[in-house]
Design an enzyme around this catalytic site. Structure first.
Site, mmCIF file in Angstrom:
data_model
loop_
_atom_site.group_PDB
_atom_site.id
_atom_site.type_symbol
_atom_site.label_atom_id
_atom_site.label_comp_id
_atom_site.label_asym_id
_atom_site.label_seq_id
_atom_site.Cartn_x
_atom_site.Cartn_y
_atom_site.Cartn_z
ATOM 1 N N GLY A 288 -0.295 -42.378 12.143
ATOM 2 C CA GLY A 288 -0.217 -41.359 11.262
ATOM 3 C C GLY A 288 -0.797 -40.616 11.760
ATOM 4 C CG HIS A 289 -1.699 -38.582 14.808
ATOM 5 N ND1 HIS A 289 -0.832 -38.767 16.282
ATOM 6 C CD2 HIS A 289 -2.213 -40.003 15.055
ATOM 7 C CE1 HIS A 289 -1.794 -39.907 16.700
ATOM 8 N NE2 HIS A 289 -2.567 -41.091 15.970
ATOM 9 N NE ARG B 217 1.808 -63.890 30.161
ATOM 10 C CZ ARG B 217 1.341 -64.927 30.646
ATOM 11 N NH1 ARG B 217 1.903 -64.752 32.007
ATOM 12 N NH2 ARG B 217 0.871 -65.819 30.301
ATOM 13 C CG ASP C 216 -6.324 -41.769 9.846
ATOM 14 O OD1 ASP C 216 -5.682 -40.955 9.984
ATOM 15 O OD2 ASP C 216 -7.113 -42.660 9.168
ATOM 16 C CD GLN D 52 -3.929 -46.361 16.181
ATOM 17 O OE1 GLN D 52 -3.788 -46.664 17.790
ATOM 18 N NE2 GLN D 52 -2.707 -46.427 15.725
ATOM 19 N N GLY E 292 -9.300 -26.286 8.470
ATOM 20 C CA GLY E 292 -7.683 -26.177 7.020
ATOM 21 C C GLY E 292 -6.961 -26.470 7.950
ATOM 22 C CE LYS F 176 -6.014 -40.161 16.627
ATOM 23 N NZ LYS F 176 -6.649 -40.228 15.851
ATOM 24 N N GLY F 177 -3.830 -35.339 15.377
ATOM 25 C CA GLY F 177 -2.469 -34.709 15.130
ATOM 26 C C GLY F 177 -2.063 -32.914 15.293
HETATM 27 P P1 GDP Z 1 -4.879 -38.347 13.067
HETATM 28 O O1 GDP Z 1 -4.551 -39.881 12.744
HETATM 29 O O2 GDP Z 1 -6.355 -37.841 13.970
HETATM 30 O O3 GDP Z 1 -3.427 -37.071 13.550
HETATM 31 O O4 GDP Z 1 -5.621 -37.499 11.742
HETATM 32 P P2 GDP Z 1 -4.148 -37.137 9.975
HETATM 33 O O5 GDP Z 1 -3.022 -36.967 10.001
HETATM 34 O O6 GDP Z 1 -4.518 -38.961 9.896
HETATM 35 O O7 GDP Z 1 -5.743 -36.735 8.905
HETATM 36 C C1 GDP Z 1 -6.137 -36.001 9.106
HETATM 37 C C2 GDP Z 1 -6.267 -35.409 7.794
HETATM 38 O O8 GDP Z 1 -6.439 -33.839 7.714
HETATM 39 C C3 GDP Z 1 -4.252 -34.591 7.583
HETATM 40 O O9 GDP Z 1 -3.901 -34.058 6.460
HETATM 41 C C4 GDP Z 1 -4.703 -33.652 8.332
HETATM 42 O O10 GDP Z 1 -3.660 -32.155 7.254
HETATM 43 C C5 GDP Z 1 -5.719 -32.787 7.578
HETATM 44 N N1 GDP Z 1 -7.261 -31.442 8.789
HETATM 45 C C6 GDP Z 1 -6.746 -31.619 10.311
HETATM 46 N N2 GDP Z 1 -7.701 -30.805 10.116
HETATM 47 C C7 GDP Z 1 -8.795 -30.478 9.233
HETATM 48 C C8 GDP Z 1 -9.433 -29.748 9.195
HETATM 49 O O11 GDP Z 1 -10.318 -29.074 9.975
HETATM 50 N N3 GDP Z 1 -9.741 -29.388 7.663
HETATM 51 C C9 GDP Z 1 -8.770 -29.351 6.384
HETATM 52 N N4 GDP Z 1 -9.322 -29.396 5.231
HETATM 53 N N5 GDP Z 1 -7.930 -30.067 7.005
HETATM 54 C C10 GDP Z 1 -7.541 -30.837 7.796
HETATM 55 P P1 IMO Z 2 -4.000 -42.920 13.382
HETATM 56 O O1 IMO Z 2 -3.709 -42.722 14.704
HETATM 57 C C1 IMO Z 2 -7.004 -45.014 11.300
HETATM 58 C C2 IMO Z 2 -7.309 -49.332 10.986
HETATM 59 C C3 IMO Z 2 -7.078 -50.002 10.110
HETATM 60 C C4 IMO Z 2 -7.580 -51.774 10.216
HETATM 61 C C5 IMO Z 2 -6.773 -51.569 11.598
HETATM 62 C C6 IMO Z 2 -5.424 -52.459 12.072
HETATM 63 O O2 IMO Z 2 -3.859 -41.767 12.650
HETATM 64 O O3 IMO Z 2 -5.486 -42.013 13.415
HETATM 65 P P2 IMO Z 2 -3.599 -51.968 12.639
HETATM 66 O O4 IMO Z 2 -2.371 -52.264 11.531
HETATM 67 O O5 IMO Z 2 -4.035 -51.548 13.684
HETATM 68 O O6 IMO Z 2 -3.447 -53.976 13.357
HETATM 69 O O7 IMO Z 2 -5.219 -51.785 12.067
HETATM 70 O O8 IMO Z 2 -7.551 -49.982 12.298
HETATM 71 N N1 IMO Z 2 -6.120 -48.102 12.365
HETATM 72 C C7 IMO Z 2 -6.411 -47.088 10.950
HETATM 73 N N2 IMO Z 2 -7.270 -46.410 10.079
HETATM 74 N N3 IMO Z 2 -6.312 -44.216 11.457
HETATM 75 C C8 IMO Z 2 -5.120 -44.842 12.458
HETATM 76 O O9 IMO Z 2 -4.264 -44.746 12.982
HETATM 77 C C9 IMO Z 2 -5.370 -45.944 12.528
HETATM 78 N N4 IMO Z 2 -4.121 -46.633 12.441
HETATM 79 C C10 IMO Z 2 -4.712 -47.889 12.719
HETATM 80 O O10 IMO Z 2 -6.734 -49.013 9.125
HETATM 81 O O11 IMO Z 2 -8.706 -50.999 9.273
HETATM 82 MG MG MG Z 3 -3.544 -40.535 10.699
#
Ligand code: GDP
Ligand code: IMO
Ligand code: MG
Length: 424
Positions: free
Chosen positions: A39-40, A142, A12, A224, A415, A15-16
């Site tokens: 979740g990106h 497998r 989180d 992740q 942001g 990356k998205g």
């Molecule tokens: P990912 O899994 O690495 O793609 O990240 P997520 O989407 O799960 O979580 C990142 C959250 O932070 C999302 O709600 C983005 O919209 C938000 N976000 C990303 N970059 C920034 C930033 O620079 N500032 C703020 N405030 N929010 C951001």
């Molecule tokens: P993105 O790509 C944050 C965490 C789960 C748990 C552990 C194992 O959005 O960054 P799993 O369901 O993979 O067996 O869970 O990994 N986890 C993540 N935490 N961002 C993710 O993906 C994650 N994908 C898995 O919360 O701790």
């Molecule tokens: Mg995420």
């Protein structure tokens, strides 16, 4: 120019958003590991896309997207995502390719994930319950597996499914007292997945290598974070794939030697969802302040994320194992308003200091952070578009992170929107 974007913390990191930005100058975006546990988020204007399986390049109409071999594909989530995008006027015909070798996450995987987590009670891993671990386990085992290509042979698939479900029902019944699930129901769903997904199925390895030969630029999208890597993260509190930069080659069949730049994404602080060690965690007002301002709730599960200070020991480890060239530092805006900020520069373990992250649970559990304290800033920075317009303390904070991680911060997030970024 081929670039790989990978998370440097526990997921989180943003990356998205970074992939969406870089996709503007890319021909192809490839997801190479993980599944619908990811979740990106991509925010463009008033539109917010939460992508679980689709590469974050989908929002750019000229970008081709690939779901590669090592992604575990939940066809229910994937077809739902494709339909949701179509409702927003984004079509993927001719520009989404799904590997025929990708394994399928089916209902019994999600059931097993849930049953196991429930049975573990307070010792649970805190998975996303998306069936990730059980599916990867079946893949490694497998025997009882189903891949994308199996959707093309429905008669064989029906027989195979019958055998798998019979086995799973026996095990789940005996171990967890679970109600049996129906192979016929899963088969009916598979028939509908086949109709929707087979036109997108391809030999993605061949496609990627032909594209490389033609000089196309490819963006590899990690899921992740490095510290959730099965072999190099905080085992057992990890995911079931190689989610660090090391998983890229194996995940899609393209050697890391073909990648010009590995860009690591980190937040200006740290978050983690699920169980496991987190040395710089702030389970206090500071953590709550970050959670509130950063909207730190899971994109996939909605769970509140654990929040803490930036951990330079942990990030440096991810940088080292992944041979990361530069860092995108996201969410700097979230830290506005804190009087003082802390950065963990080393750990004390058993009375000894170390700056090398111990990916060993016992040692990590004993780690105490040694912090460097720096001044914060009050100004909101969400409209700032150049590094020099940031408050002095914000600039100093970024420079300190560069010094501690020994890598340049080339992108700064201020942001969630696509344009809320400072390039350096
Ligand atoms: P990912 O899994 O690495 O793609 O990240 P997520 O989407 O799960 O979580 C990142 C959250 O932070 C999302 O709600 C983005 O919209 C938000 N976000 C990303 N970059 C920034 C930033 O620079 N500032 C703020 N405030 N929010 C951001
Ligand atoms: P993105 O790509 C944050 C965490 C789960 C748990 C552990 C194992 O959005 O960054 P799993 O369901 O993979 O067996 O869970 O990994 N986890 C993540 N935490 N961002 C993710 O993906 C994650 N994908 C898995 O919360 O701790
Ligand atoms: Mg995420």
């Amino acid at each position: 120019m081929n670039c790989c974007v990978v998370g440097l913390q526990w997921g989180d990191e943003g990356k998205g958003k970074v992939v969406d930005i870089l996709a503007e100058d890319s021909d192809i975006v490839v997801r190479y590991s993980g599944g619908a546990n990811a979740g990106h988020t991509v925010v463009v204007g008033d539109d917010r896309f939460a992508l679980h399986l689709l590469p974050s390049g989908v929002v750019r109409p000229n970008v081709k997207c690939v779901i590669a071999n090592a992604v575990v594909v939940d066809p229910e989530v994937l077809t739902g995502e494709i339909e949701a995008l179509a409702d927003k006027g984004i079509t993927l015909n001719e520009r989404l390719l799904i590997s025929e070798n990708a394994h399928l996450v089916l209902d019994y995987h999600k059931q097993e994930d849930r049953l196991r987590e429930e049975a573990l009670g307070k010792h649970k891993l805190g998975t996303t319950v998306r069936g990730i671990g059980p599916c990867y386990a079946d893949k490694v085992g497998r025997t009882f597996t189903m891949r994308m290509a199996d959707l093309a042979e429905l008669d064989e698939l029906r027989a195979k499914l019958k055998a798998i479900v019979e086995y799973k029902n026996k095990v789940f019944g005996a171990v967890y007292g679970a109600e049996p699930i129906s192979a016929d129901e899963i088969f009916d769903k598979c028939r509908s997945y086949a109709e929707k997904l087979l036109p997108l199925m391809a030999d993605t390895t061949e496609f990627l290598h032909k594209s490389l030969a033609d000089g196309r630029s490819i963006l590899f999208e990690g899921a992740q974070g490095s510290l959730l890597d099965l072999d190099h993260g905080t085992f057992p509190f990890v995911t079931s794939s190689n989610s660090s930069a090391l998983g890229m080659s194996a995940g899609c069949g393209v050697s890391a030697r073909m990648v010009d730049r590995f860009l690591g994404v980190a937040k200006a602080y740290t978050t983690r969802v699920g169980s496991g060690p987190f040395p710089s965690e702030q389970d206090n007002d500071v953590g709550q302040y970050i959670r509130d301002r950063g909207h730190e709730y899971g994109t996939t599960t909605g769970r509140p994320r654990r929040c803490g200070w930036f951990d330079a020991v942990a990030v440096s480890y991810a940088v080292t194992i992944g041979a990361i060239d530069s860092i995108a530092l996201m969410h700097l805006d979230t830290l506005s308003g804190l009087k003082e900020l802390q950065i963990c520069r080393e750990y004390q373990i058993d009375g000894r200091s170390t700056s090398f992250f111990p990916a060993n649970l016992r040692r990590l559990a004993q780690a105490r952070c040694v912090y460097e304290t720096v001044g914060g800033w009050d100004e909101e920075i969400t409209e700032v578009s150049s590094f020099h317009d940031l408050p002095l303390n914000a600039r100093n904070y970024v420079v300190l992170i560069e010094e501690m991680t020994k890598r340049p911060v080339t992108m700064i997030g201020v942001g969630p929107r696509r344009n809320q970024v400072i390039s350096r």
